[in-house]
Motif scaffolding. Structure first.
Motif, PDB file in Angstrom:
ATOM      1  N   ARG A  20     -17.392  31.620  17.451  1.00  0.00           N
ATOM      2  CA  ARG A  20     -16.914  33.209  17.541  1.00  0.00           C
ATOM      3  C   ARG A  20     -15.692  33.163  16.753  1.00  0.00           C
ATOM      4  O   ARG A  20     -14.847  32.238  17.034  1.00  0.00           O
ATOM      5  CB  ARG A  20     -16.842  33.460  19.124  1.00  0.00           C
ATOM      6  CG  ARG A  20     -16.270  35.031  19.140  1.00  0.00           C
ATOM      7  CD  ARG A  20     -16.110  35.271  20.613  1.00  0.00           C
ATOM      8  NE  ARG A  20     -15.762  36.741  20.582  1.00  0.00           N
ATOM      9  CZ  ARG A  20     -15.932  37.392  21.780  1.00  0.00           C
ATOM     10  NH1 ARG A  20     -16.060  36.764  22.951  1.00  0.00           N
ATOM     11  NH2 ARG A  20     -15.610  38.763  21.740  1.00  0.00           N
ATOM     12  N   GLU A  22     -12.910  35.919  15.926  1.00  0.00           N
ATOM     13  CA  GLU A  22     -12.356  37.078  15.841  1.00  0.00           C
ATOM     14  C   GLU A  22     -11.211  37.224  15.027  1.00  0.00           C
ATOM     15  O   GLU A  22     -10.423  36.182  15.111  1.00  0.00           O
ATOM     16  CB  GLU A  22     -12.067  37.645  17.233  1.00  0.00           C
ATOM     17  CG  GLU A  22     -13.421  37.998  18.034  1.00  0.00           C
ATOM     18  CD  GLU A  22     -14.201  38.870  17.664  1.00  0.00           C
ATOM     19  OE1 GLU A  22     -14.128  39.632  16.873  1.00  0.00           O
ATOM     20  OE2 GLU A  22     -15.532  38.739  18.394  1.00  0.00           O
ATOM     21  N   LYS A  23     -10.785  38.241  14.143  1.00  0.00           N
ATOM     22  CA  LYS A  23      -9.718  38.398  13.124  1.00  0.00           C
ATOM     23  C   LYS A  23      -8.527  38.158  14.120  1.00  0.00           C
ATOM     24  O   LYS A  23      -7.443  37.447  13.621  1.00  0.00           O
ATOM     25  CB  LYS A  23      -9.805  39.447  12.424  1.00  0.00           C
ATOM     26  CG  LYS A  23     -10.917  39.623  11.454  1.00  0.00           C
ATOM     27  CD  LYS A  23     -10.778  40.832  10.548  1.00  0.00           C
ATOM     28  CE  LYS A  23     -11.816  40.856   9.394  1.00  0.00           C
ATOM     29  NZ  LYS A  23     -11.968  42.079   8.713  1.00  0.00           N
ATOM     30  N   ARG A  74     -20.500  31.748  11.529  1.00  0.00           N
ATOM     31  CA  ARG A  74     -19.597  32.569  12.220  1.00  0.00           C
ATOM     32  C   ARG A  74     -19.898  33.960  12.548  1.00  0.00           C
ATOM     33  O   ARG A  74     -20.487  34.371  11.832  1.00  0.00           O
ATOM     34  CB  ARG A  74     -18.319  32.245  11.521  1.00  0.00           C
ATOM     35  CG  ARG A  74     -18.439  32.841  10.038  1.00  0.00           C
ATOM     36  CD  ARG A  74     -16.926  32.648   9.356  1.00  0.00           C
ATOM     37  NE  ARG A  74     -17.204  32.677   7.998  1.00  0.00           N
ATOM     38  CZ  ARG A  74     -16.319  33.077   7.011  1.00  0.00           C
ATOM     39  NH1 ARG A  74     -15.175  33.315   7.320  1.00  0.00           N
ATOM     40  NH2 ARG A  74     -16.748  33.071   5.808  1.00  0.00           N
ATOM     41  N   ARG A  76     -18.408  37.500  14.349  1.00  0.00           N
ATOM     42  CA  ARG A  76     -17.351  38.300  15.007  1.00  0.00           C
ATOM     43  C   ARG A  76     -17.829  39.588  15.362  1.00  0.00           C
ATOM     44  O   ARG A  76     -18.873  40.290  15.004  1.00  0.00           O
ATOM     45  CB  ARG A  76     -16.317  38.608  14.122  1.00  0.00           C
ATOM     46  CG  ARG A  76     -16.361  39.308  12.835  1.00  0.00           C
ATOM     47  CD  ARG A  76     -15.171  39.569  12.142  1.00  0.00           C
ATOM     48  NE  ARG A  76     -14.406  38.394  11.878  1.00  0.00           N
ATOM     49  CZ  ARG A  76     -14.071  37.967  10.595  1.00  0.00           C
ATOM     50  NH1 ARG A  76     -14.880  38.051   9.607  1.00  0.00           N
ATOM     51  NH2 ARG A  76     -13.475  36.688  10.795  1.00  0.00           N
ATOM     52  N   TRP A  80     -21.548  38.622  17.783  1.00  0.00           N
ATOM     53  CA  TRP A  80     -21.382  37.576  18.582  1.00  0.00           C
ATOM     54  C   TRP A  80     -22.233  37.957  19.972  1.00  0.00           C
ATOM     55  O   TRP A  80     -23.140  37.052  20.442  1.00  0.00           O
ATOM     56  CB  TRP A  80     -19.977  37.439  19.190  1.00  0.00           C
ATOM     57  CG  TRP A  80     -19.778  36.346  20.401  1.00  0.00           C
ATOM     58  CD1 TRP A  80     -19.615  36.376  21.566  1.00  0.00           C
ATOM     59  CD2 TRP A  80     -20.076  34.939  20.050  1.00  0.00           C
ATOM     60  NE1 TRP A  80     -19.423  35.174  22.198  1.00  0.00           N
ATOM     61  CE2 TRP A  80     -19.896  34.311  21.691  1.00  0.00           C
ATOM     62  CE3 TRP A  80     -20.503  34.207  19.161  1.00  0.00           C
ATOM     63  CZ2 TRP A  80     -19.997  33.056  21.763  1.00  0.00           C
ATOM     64  CZ3 TRP A  80     -20.651  32.730  19.295  1.00  0.00           C
ATOM     65  CH2 TRP A  80     -20.334  32.098  20.635  1.00  0.00           C
TER      66      TRP A  80
END
Length: 222
Positions: A20, A22-23, A74, A76, A80
């Motif tokens: 995961r 996330e920015k 990956r 996001r 997810w």
């Protein structure tokens, strides 16, 4: 025929790992590697993978009869929760979340996974590592002379943890039953550690490093 061709690879299978990312709050490199290794062991020791009638047992056996491959992706945002619906095990650890999925042919990856990016997962170390977990736990060291992205390193840590588990014995069983916790160590005397490590990972050379490169070592702390 490729120099590194192995008939067991035909057709190739892999275990997918999804991080995961996330920015706003990306995880650290070390926690991702540790979570990935733990997720691999927890999947392999899940009753669905070990019981005679377990729904994952056949897939795990088929995969382990070939070269052991892992692919790190990956996700996001909505991606997810989408992948949580697929069979697998998620581990949350020190700000990192990684899900290991039941292995399958690389030519038949579920759409929810296939659309996730593989390349370019490279994270910062995230500061000093925290204290080691309570024993038993696995210690993993990555080769300091080999440059790897976080995605590659996570896969190698997963390999090391899997090799430790498959060594068997009461120590490996106790580690798995205690939660399969992992500690990634840095700045260790690499050559000395190689001599005393329980397992060593040599890469197949499909991505980032030449075939046969020793990428990771591991041992149990009891």
């Amino acid at each position: 025929m490729r120099p590194d061709y192995d008939p067991r690879d035909d057709p190739p299978w892999a275990m997918q790992l999804v991080v995961r990312l996330e920015k706003a709050s990306p995880p650290g490199h070390g926690p991702v590697c540790e979570a990935a290794a733990t997720a691999v062991v927890r999947l392999l020791t899940d009753p669905r993978a070990t019981e005679p009638e377990g729904e994952w047992r056949r897939a795990v056996h088929e995969w382990e009869s070939r070269r052991i491959r892992k692919v790190t992706r990956r996700a996001r945002g909505v991606r997810w929760p989408e992948v949580q619906a697929l069979p697998g095990v998620t581990v949350e650890h020190s700000g990192a979340e990684v899900r290991a999925f039941v292995p399958g042919p690389v030519s038949d990856v579920p759409l929810e996974l296939a659309k996730l990016q593989v390349a370019g997962l490279d994270l910062e170390d995230g500061g000093e590592p925290g204290p080691p977990p309570e024993p038993p736990y696995a210690t993993i060291a990555l080769n300091p002379g080999v440059t790897m992205t976080t995605g590659k390193a996570a896969a190698q840590c997963g390999h090391a943890a899997q090799l430790l588990l498959r060594q068997g014995g009461k120590d490996a069983t106790a580690w798995a039953e205690a939660g399969a916790h992992v500690r990634l160590v840095r700045d260790v005397p690499w050559r000395r550690c190689v001599e005393h490590a329980a397992v060593a990972v040599r890469d197949g050379g499909f991505t980032e490093v030449p075939p046969g490169t020793m990428t990771a070592i591991a041992w149990l702390t009891l």
